[in-house]
Scaffold this active site. Structure first.
Site, PDB file in Angstrom:
ATOM      1  N   LYS A 184       0.962  -1.255   0.305  1.00 50.57           N
ATOM      2  CA  LYS A 184      -0.297  -0.199  -0.387  1.00 50.57           C
ATOM      3  C   LYS A 184       0.815   1.253  -0.080  1.00 50.57           C
ATOM      4  O   LYS A 184       1.333   1.963   1.184  1.00 50.57           O
ATOM      5  CB  LYS A 184      -1.041  -0.045   1.324  1.00 50.57           C
ATOM      6  CG  LYS A 184      -1.762   1.172   0.855  1.00 50.57           C
ATOM      7  CD  LYS A 184      -2.356   2.002   2.079  1.00 50.57           C
ATOM      8  CE  LYS A 184      -1.864   2.729   2.876  1.00 50.57           C
ATOM      9  NZ  LYS A 184      -1.497   3.810   1.799  1.00 50.57           N
ATOM     10  N   GLY A 237       7.900   4.569   8.052  1.00 51.90           N
ATOM     11  CA  GLY A 237       6.681   5.464   8.284  1.00 51.90           C
ATOM     12  C   GLY A 237       7.457   6.257   8.790  1.00 51.90           C
ATOM     13  O   GLY A 237       8.073   6.040  10.124  1.00 51.90           O
ATOM     14  N   SER A 238       6.111   6.703   9.816  1.00 50.31           N
ATOM     15  CA  SER A 238       6.076   6.958  10.984  1.00 50.31           C
ATOM     16  C   SER A 238       6.444   6.974  12.375  1.00 50.31           C
ATOM     17  O   SER A 238       5.793   4.750  12.318  1.00 50.31           O
ATOM     18  CB  SER A 238       5.727   8.437  11.727  1.00 50.31           C
ATOM     19  OG  SER A 238       3.871   7.663  11.022  1.00 50.31           O
ATOM     20  N   GLY A 242       4.382   3.090  13.043  1.00 51.08           N
ATOM     21  CA  GLY A 242       5.184   1.961  12.535  1.00 51.08           C
ATOM     22  C   GLY A 242       4.588   0.494  14.053  1.00 51.08           C
ATOM     23  O   GLY A 242       4.542  -0.223  14.444  1.00 51.08           O
ATOM     24  N   GLU A 259      11.356   0.449   8.876  1.00 52.44           N
ATOM     25  CA  GLU A 259      12.464   1.948   9.073  1.00 52.44           C
ATOM     26  C   GLU A 259      11.689   3.248   8.539  1.00 52.44           C
ATOM     27  O   GLU A 259      10.302   3.768   8.644  1.00 52.44           O
ATOM     28  CB  GLU A 259      12.235   2.274   7.387  1.00 52.44           C
ATOM     29  CG  GLU A 259      12.815   0.616   7.069  1.00 52.44           C
ATOM     30  CD  GLU A 259      14.066   0.728   6.504  1.00 52.44           C
ATOM     31  OE1 GLU A 259      14.943   2.072   6.110  1.00 52.44           O
ATOM     32  OE2 GLU A 259      15.014  -0.350   6.267  1.00 52.44           O
ATOM     33  N   CYS A 293      13.540  11.181   5.856  1.00 54.32           N
ATOM     34  CA  CYS A 293      14.102  10.389   7.038  1.00 54.32           C
ATOM     35  C   CYS A 293      15.175  10.653   7.998  1.00 54.32           C
ATOM     36  O   CYS A 293      15.357  10.484   8.808  1.00 54.32           O
ATOM     37  CB  CYS A 293      13.576   8.545   6.843  1.00 54.32           C
ATOM     38  SG  CYS A 293      14.404   8.410   5.583  1.00 54.32           S
ATOM     39  N   GLU A 393      10.276  15.018  15.319  1.00 49.19           N
ATOM     40  CA  GLU A 393      10.828  14.586  14.065  1.00 49.19           C
ATOM     41  C   GLU A 393       9.763  15.870  13.629  1.00 49.19           C
ATOM     42  O   GLU A 393       8.963  15.395  13.648  1.00 49.19           O
ATOM     43  CB  GLU A 393      11.024  13.634  13.307  1.00 49.19           C
ATOM     44  CG  GLU A 393      10.725  13.639  12.026  1.00 49.19           C
ATOM     45  CD  GLU A 393      10.453  12.018  10.987  1.00 49.19           C
ATOM     46  OE1 GLU A 393       9.480  11.615  11.233  1.00 49.19           O
ATOM     47  OE2 GLU A 393      11.597  11.408  10.899  1.00 49.19           O
TER      48      GLU A 393
HETATM   49  P1  NAD Z   1       3.021   7.519   7.953  1.00 47.46           P
HETATM   50  O1  NAD Z   1       3.739   6.284   9.650  1.00 47.46           O
HETATM   51  O2  NAD Z   1       1.589   8.328   8.524  1.00 47.46           O
HETATM   52  O3  NAD Z   1       2.220   7.096   6.994  1.00 47.46           O
HETATM   53  C1  NAD Z   1       4.014   5.970   6.696  1.00 47.46           C
HETATM   54  C2  NAD Z   1       2.528   5.184   5.426  1.00 47.46           C
HETATM   55  O4  NAD Z   1       1.061   4.189   6.180  1.00 47.46           O
HETATM   56  C3  NAD Z   1       1.776   5.465   4.712  1.00 47.46           C
HETATM   57  O5  NAD Z   1       0.344   5.071   3.773  1.00 47.46           O
HETATM   58  C4  NAD Z   1      -0.460   5.512   5.640  1.00 47.46           C
HETATM   59  O6  NAD Z   1      -1.174   5.523   4.779  1.00 47.46           O
HETATM   60  C5  NAD Z   1       0.020   4.606   5.999  1.00 47.46           C
HETATM   61  N1  NAD Z   1      -0.557   4.387   7.461  1.00 47.46           N
HETATM   62  C6  NAD Z   1      -1.438   5.079   8.776  1.00 47.46           C
HETATM   63  N2  NAD Z   1      -1.531   4.809   9.390  1.00 47.46           N
HETATM   64  C7  NAD Z   1      -1.453   3.951   9.556  1.00 47.46           C
HETATM   65  C8  NAD Z   1      -2.547   3.062  10.232  1.00 47.46           C
HETATM   66  N3  NAD Z   1      -3.113   2.575  11.534  1.00 47.46           N
HETATM   67  N4  NAD Z   1      -2.199   1.060   9.363  1.00 47.46           N
HETATM   68  C9  NAD Z   1      -1.373   0.838   8.235  1.00 47.46           C
HETATM   69  N5  NAD Z   1      -0.866   1.316   8.084  1.00 47.46           N
HETATM   70  C10 NAD Z   1      -1.483   2.995   7.906  1.00 47.46           C
HETATM   71  O7  NAD Z   1       3.819   8.433   7.910  1.00 47.46           O
HETATM   72  P2  NAD Z   1       4.170   9.885   6.485  1.00 47.46           P
HETATM   73  O8  NAD Z   1       3.575  11.002   7.126  1.00 47.46           O
HETATM   74  O9  NAD Z   1       3.611   9.116   5.832  1.00 47.46           O
HETATM   75  O10 NAD Z   1       5.541  10.057   6.421  1.00 47.46           O
HETATM   76  C11 NAD Z   1       6.672  10.631   7.643  1.00 47.46           C
HETATM   77  C12 NAD Z   1       7.472   8.788   8.127  1.00 47.46           C
HETATM   78  O11 NAD Z   1       7.487   7.798   7.777  1.00 47.46           O
HETATM   79  C13 NAD Z   1       8.595   9.864   8.745  1.00 47.46           C
HETATM   80  O12 NAD Z   1       8.042   9.936  10.257  1.00 47.46           O
HETATM   81  C14 NAD Z   1       9.426   9.671   7.940  1.00 47.46           C
HETATM   82  O13 NAD Z   1      10.827   9.894   8.887  1.00 47.46           O
HETATM   83  C15 NAD Z   1       9.155   8.483   7.609  1.00 47.46           C
HETATM   84  N6  NAD Z   1      10.154   7.928   6.722  1.00 47.46           N
HETATM   85  C16 NAD Z   1      10.989   6.687   7.113  1.00 47.46           C
HETATM   86  C17 NAD Z   1      11.806   6.540   6.200  1.00 47.46           C
HETATM   87  C18 NAD Z   1      13.038   5.709   6.486  1.00 47.46           C
HETATM   88  O14 NAD Z   1      13.213   4.688   5.729  1.00 47.46           O
HETATM   89  N7  NAD Z   1      13.578   5.006   8.034  1.00 47.46           N
HETATM   90  C19 NAD Z   1      11.705   6.728   4.637  1.00 47.46           C
HETATM   91  C20 NAD Z   1      10.919   7.616   4.656  1.00 47.46           C
HETATM   92  C21 NAD Z   1      10.405   8.074   5.442  1.00 47.46           C
END
Ligand code: NAD
Length: 489
Positions: A184, A237-238, A242, A259, A293, A393
């Site tokens: 997704k 993601g966040s 996570g 990640e 990130c 962050e």
């Molecule tokens: P997010 O966690 O809000 O969303 C990431 C993904 O998770 C999206 O596809 C979102 O739709 C999905 N998601 C959201 N809530 C969910 C749930 N309850 N269950 C399942 N899926 C869900 O993060 P974001 O705001 O899209 O991205 C920013 C974050 O990602 C930052 O914290 C950034 O540091 C991190 N990030 C990390 C890396 C890495 O490699 N370490 C790379 C890029 C971004």
């Protein structure tokens, strides 16, 4: 397919996929029929609609992946590699179009994306090198060895900030190992991911091996780790999401890698070559409008050069040109309104916490910025290392400068967050380079290089709350396998 007027995309219309997602080789709408608008963050215009999926669609994707699994798992690893190499070739042919597509949905300037074709080739090269080991035995009538086997049907969820490369890395490694996948992409930026999936299909990767389900996190993301037939997860993601994914995985005892975010320090000493360090640090906080990130969001600077560094960083960031992705600018908008409010909110927090605002601190003024989610590159100086500004962050171009007295304090401050993704140290002293390369608690350390750039095949992932597991390295395909010990008597 019409391409909106503000986007002078030189795009094969086939690559802009609207209203459909990939399940079992078919491009289908959500079972509910509902859609979500994808917005150009530079002006708020709708670029495309994507299916608003839910658990029903995820279940269909899991069934498709399950059906495709036996043939894919049992295909010669060399043929699996060949198909991924073909995929890489198609990606290379379309790289400018993919770049534009991702630029438009993310808002970043079109300047050439991470070379995804090379990422895929690096992964494809591992597909037929997944090896076990032979094991010593207690008697000569027995032989023993290990097999590396795919998990089966696996899942991945990725964010919006670099959707193309993340799609390539997660999907590429998972399928190279013989798994079939449901992924997704983020609701804000799913288009490059869908286009990549299309190229995968064109390359000949069989139906059901790659399934892309689009939609909101809670509706279309959460059902993936919750599904009992999903046997391994990858999440980028966040930290907050996570944790939710990990809790969900815990219920089915599903292994995963995470990640997550970062609050990366850029440690700079009086022996640093500031001609390189200043542009390097500016790049590390303005790339993708700080929505990386690995963004170098904390400058930890030796007091003897503190004023000079702040002055020169301010001058460097003043040169930042801001605008929509198709102008020749160095920084675009942030991705959406929520992110806009978040970044501006942190600028207010910085003021309230008493840090010195050196430049920026708000939205750029001018008619062209009115409808987009633009923010100024911002420096706060004399930031309290324990403050929210220094700890949390922001995911925007907001730099916190923290002066320190000596090496020990620099290391202590650099490591003083819950995160541990990337860190940099700028120095010409080899002893310091070694001390900090060892002492910095992060998955990646760059000496005289920002955001860990410059190596091929470096494993990527975090310490502490930045997550666990590594992608992109020579073991990235192995991460998607499980080990079986076999003895034959
Ligand atoms: P997010 O966690 O809000 O969303 C990431 C993904 O998770 C999206 O596809 C979102 O739709 C999905 N998601 C959201 N809530 C969910 C749930 N309850 N269950 C399942 N899926 C869900 O993060 P974001 O705001 O899209 O991205 C920013 C974050 O990602 C930052 O914290 C950034 O540091 C991190 N990030 C990390 C890396 C890495 O490699 N370490 C790379 C890029 C971004």
């Amino acid at each position: 397919m019409t391409v909106t007027a503000e986007a002078p995309l030189d795009l094969d219309p086939e690559l802009l996929i609207s209203g459909a997602q990939l399940i079992g080789g078919d491009w289908v709408p959500a079972s509910s029929g509902e859609t979500i608008e994808v917005i150009n963050p530079a002006n708020g215009n709708v670029i495309a609609n994507i299916p608003r999926s839910d658990a029903t669609d995820v279940d269909q994707a899991v069934q498709a992946a399950e059906k495709a699994l036996p043939a894919w798992r049992d295909l010669s690893a060399t043929l699996r590699a060949d198909l991924i190499f073909k995929w890489a070739d198609l990606v290379e042919q379309k790289v400018q179009e993919l770049d534009q597509l991702e630029s438009q949905e993310v808002g970043r300037p079109a300047r050439g994306m991470v070379p995804m074709a090379n990422q895929l080739r690096f992964i494809a090269g591992q597909a037929d090198k997944v090896q076990g080991v032979s094991l010593p035995t207690h008697s000569p009538d027995t032989i023993g060895f290990t097999l590396r086997e795919p998990f089966g049907v696996v899942g991945a969820i990725i964010p919006w900030n670099a959707p193309g490369p993340m799609f390539a890395v997660e999907v590429g490694a998972a399928i190279a190992a013989g798994n079939t996948i449901i992924i997704k992409p983020a609701e804000d930026a799913p288009l490059a991911a869908l286009a990549l999936a299309k190229l995968g299909v064109q390359a000949g990767i069989p139906a059901g091996v790659i399934n892309v389900v689009t939609g909101y996190g809670v509706e279309a993301g959460a059902p993936i780790p919750a599904h009992p037939k999903v046997t391994r997860m990858g999440f980028v993601g966040s930290p907050q999401t996570g944790r939710a994914i990990m809790e969900s995985c815990a219920k089915n005892l599903t292994p995963l890698h995470l990640e997550l975010g970062g609050k990366s320090p850029q440690v700079v000493f009086d022996d640093a070559d500031l001609e390189r360090a200043i542009p390097g640090m500016a790049f590390a906080i303005t790339i993708n409008t700080g929505q990386v990130c690995a963004a170098g969001s904390r400058v930890v600077v030796h007091r003897s050069i503190h004023h000079e560094v702040v002055e020169r960083l301010a001058a460097e960031l003043q040169k930042t040109t801001i605008g929509p992705w198709y102008e020749n600018v160095s920084m675009g908008p942030v991705v959406n309104q929520k992110q806009h409010e978040r970044v501006l909110g942190y600028m207010d927090i910085g003021r309230q916490e008493g840090a010195d605002l050196i430049i920026g601190g708000g939205q750029p003024s001018g008619a062209k910025y009115e409808n987009g989610f633009f923010v100024e590159p911002t420096i706060f100086d004399k930031v309290d290392p324990d403050s929210r500004l220094a700890q949390e962050e922001i995911f925007g171009p907001v730099l916190s400068v923290i002066p320190v007295e000596d090496d020990d304090e620099a290391l202590q401050v650099a490591n003083n967050t819950d995160y541990g993704l990337v860190s940099s140290v700028w120095t010409s002293n080899t002893g310091r380079a070694v001390k900090f390369a060892r002492g910095l608690q992060a998955g990646q350390v760059g000496v005289n290089s920002p955001i860990g750039a410059g190596v091929i095949g470096g494993p990527f992932g975090g310490y502490k709350n930045s997550g666990f597991g590594r992608t992109m390295g020579a073991d990235s395909v192995l991460e998607w396998t499980q080990v079986k010990t076999v003895s034959i008597r």
